[in-house]
Enzyme design. Sequence first.
Site, mmCIF file in Angstrom:
data_model
loop_
_atom_site.group_PDB
_atom_site.id
_atom_site.type_symbol
_atom_site.label_atom_id
_atom_site.label_comp_id
_atom_site.label_asym_id
_atom_site.label_seq_id
_atom_site.Cartn_x
_atom_site.Cartn_y
_atom_site.Cartn_z
ATOM 1 N N VAL A 14 0.582 0.200 -8.661
ATOM 2 C CA VAL A 14 1.222 0.624 -9.904
ATOM 3 C C VAL A 14 0.985 -0.407 -11.004
ATOM 4 O O VAL A 14 0.729 -0.051 -12.161
ATOM 5 C CB VAL A 14 2.722 0.875 -9.689
ATOM 6 C CG1 VAL A 14 3.414 1.178 -11.015
ATOM 7 C CG2 VAL A 14 2.932 2.032 -8.718
ATOM 8 N N CYS A 129 8.992 8.825 -8.627
ATOM 9 C CA CYS A 129 7.812 9.599 -9.021
ATOM 10 C C CYS A 129 8.007 11.099 -8.818
ATOM 11 O O CYS A 129 7.631 11.918 -9.678
ATOM 12 C CB CYS A 129 6.576 9.113 -8.267
ATOM 13 S SG CYS A 129 6.828 8.917 -6.497
ATOM 14 N N HIS A 241 1.188 13.877 -6.214
ATOM 15 C CA HIS A 241 2.311 14.541 -5.554
ATOM 16 C C HIS A 241 2.337 16.020 -5.942
ATOM 17 O O HIS A 241 2.086 16.377 -7.100
ATOM 18 C CB HIS A 241 3.641 13.919 -5.983
ATOM 19 C CG HIS A 241 3.911 12.574 -5.390
ATOM 20 N ND1 HIS A 241 3.090 11.957 -4.471
ATOM 21 C CD2 HIS A 241 4.957 11.711 -5.593
ATOM 22 C CE1 HIS A 241 3.612 10.789 -4.137
ATOM 23 N NE2 HIS A 241 4.738 10.614 -4.805
#
Length: 340
Positions: A14, A129, A241
């Site tokens: 990240v 997230c 995702h």
Amino acid sequence: MGYRVAVVGATGAVGREILKTLAEREFPVDDIVALASPRSAGREISFGDRTLKVRNLETFDFKGWDVGLFSPGGEVSAKYAPIAAKAGCVVIDNTSHFRMDPDVPLVVPEVNPDALKRMKRNIIANPNCSTIQMVVALKPLHDLFTLKRVVVSTYQAVSGAGKDGMDELFSQTRGSFVTDPPKIEQFQKQIAFNCIPQIDRFMDDGATKEEWKMAVETRKILDPDVSVIATCVRVPVFIGHSEAVVAEFAEPVDLARAREVLREAEGVILRDEREDGGYVTPIECVGEDATYVSRLRVDPTVPNGLAFWCVSDNLRKGAALNAVQIAETMIALDLLPRHG
């Protein structure tokens, strides 16, 4: 004039994405520092066309720095974010540590930017997230029909567990072709060619902490009256995702109006063609900023129900991009002072 920016946890997946996003979006940087643990100090890392030498977080003085983008892990943020905040540096923290603190805004700029005006501790939390992409998709529908309940099943990429999670999927996949036994370290079971219905630890009610996060964070960001039940699953995907969302509303649902508001919503791209391949998959969202919504349809099993599929790059919108957008929004709202 630009800002003095500290990126904490800069060598992680990240952290690297934060540096990349700052450069790509031409964030107004006067000075930038990459910070990490002592074992990473001295390493070199890219920021646009520049190379930064990583500095030791443990000995760094945050006085005079305007904004800190933190993604070093919860325990590290718990210790160093308050130190940075006390020194006058506005902290935007990507870990879960501060998210449910009532004095810390939990912000998705497309959804609740005004929460930034209620910052009390010089710390702002970046949501989970999986929560971020869901509330980005739900916000325009909530404004139109008033959301009551959400049932969501997630299909979460291994990058949500960091670089080590990605390495484990790669090594297990490669090993399967040469009959090496899978080495299981980062996940509870083999992740290659498998799905694992557990992300984070189990809680007393049988939910995992990831599932709990989605419920409580959605209520804090979107509406405290919304009920959420999530089933979070780790899948053998590197980045991106996916979520299957079923939403129940208080008011009658009009599918045409739902399509219209999603097409116009900030941060959302609607791609919903009722034909083979007329939807977005996680591999197609990698490197993209948007949350993609597909498979939008009426749920006939409940009053006022809608079902949809959404995907987003969990390292970008699910983490780095949202953090940078928070800083950009603070500038737009004149909430980010300069110390230079």
